[in-house]
Enzyme design. Sequence first.
Site: not given
Ligand code: IFM
Length: 465
Positions: A424, A29, A175, A370
């Site tokens: 994103e 990212q 995740e 997060e």
């Molecule tokens: O940008 C993502 C991240 O890579 C993983 N968790 C959710 C974020 C927002 O969508």
Amino acid sequence: MTTPAPAPAPAVMAFPAGFRWGTATAAYQIEGAADEDGRTPSIWDTFSRTPGKVRNGDTGDIAADHYHRMSEDIALLSSLGVTDYRFSVAWPRIQPTGRGPAVQKGLDFYRRLVDELRDAGIRPVATLYHWDLPQELETAGGWPRRETAERFAEFASLTAEALGDRVATWTTLNEPWCVAFLGYAAGVHAPGLTSPVAALRAAHHLNLAHGRAVQALRAALPAESEVSLTLNLHSLRLRTDSAADREAARRIDALGNRLFLDPVFHGRLPGDLVRDTASVTDWSFVEDGDLAVASTPVDSLGVNYYAPATVEAGRSEAPSPWPTTEPHVGFPRTPGPRTAMDWPVDAQGLYELLSRLRDELPGVPLLVTENGAAYEDYADPEGRVRDPERVAYLHGHLAAVHRAIADGADVRGYFLWSLLDNFEWAYGYSKRFGIVHVDFATQRRTPKDSARWYAAVIARGGLPG
Ligand code: IFM
């Protein structure tokens, strides 16, 4: 005589001493430099270069150019006063084909990163898998194939041997629900498949890969290292208390939460999920001993939370990331404020999730790895980025964490997503999650008002009233 500076206003909601304040990012990212120093394509390079998969045809080729601006970004972290920084290691920089010896130039980048962080007094928190599977491993079968778990353990081992003495906390996977179900069932993430059985196989092999990586990390790391896993658990709301809506919630809880929590913390698969999925698979890909490996003990659990999911009996759109819950579950739209992702703003969902984990996993320390929000941010003519909605979102969610701690949840830290505006995923650069604005044409970084707000929270050790 100079007047002494006024003391900072006392925190109204103080967090425990030693609470870890961080921000989070992920390699694909932000890094860019997609073909430098031996890096080869990951599934996200392939997916984002496939027409129609990512908004505006955006790719991570340049992203926020962090690979070349790492020192500048660490200076931003220092100015925030964070204690911790969560980043991910790009597997295709270390093992371009997903196997074999490590590429030293790839490791050197992360060596420099952790050394500069430590010099700045910031604790490095490394995630090993934030979705950039080397394309060659996907071509060989990807996560639905058992062998990928072994390859991941090898990558974990190589990376830990190189960086182990300098990284305090290691997270195996980020995740895995998204990896399995957005990637292999809904097809909206790389590699873009829409196969329910592939998604379930992927989920199991991710749990196995996690356990094998924990074993590899323990073998390579100093004893005091913290080993963890990050899950995006689903905080569920029922539209009504009807039996049909409760059944819908049970199905989503099984597939979205217990499919990961039960193997990792209890060494078993949820029996109701195995029954729910009987028409798709007999789970014969689960071999003797796999669940014991998956449940190799960890030191903490990372929780990513953005919004709750409201469920009802009904249907969701196809192809769904919840394939095996059809035709039992729908996701009604709820009233109230929403972020630019069209996700509801609901901090109570975070409180409920942390409280559930307090009750179900006693003795497991938690980290919010997060939390954050995308809004339509822009620099005004004076160059200032005002983002009051994000400040309100963060305030509400930190207050929820504070309340969960007061009610007995062992939450040790909070990592704001994200330090920088970034790629994103399927939304490309159209959604901005950063507390630092990035002008992608010039790569100029501008801290938003939320960055100043977060720095003040960290300096105070808590939230203002
Ligand atoms: O940008 C993502 C991240 O890579 C993983 N968790 C959710 C974020 C927002 O969508």
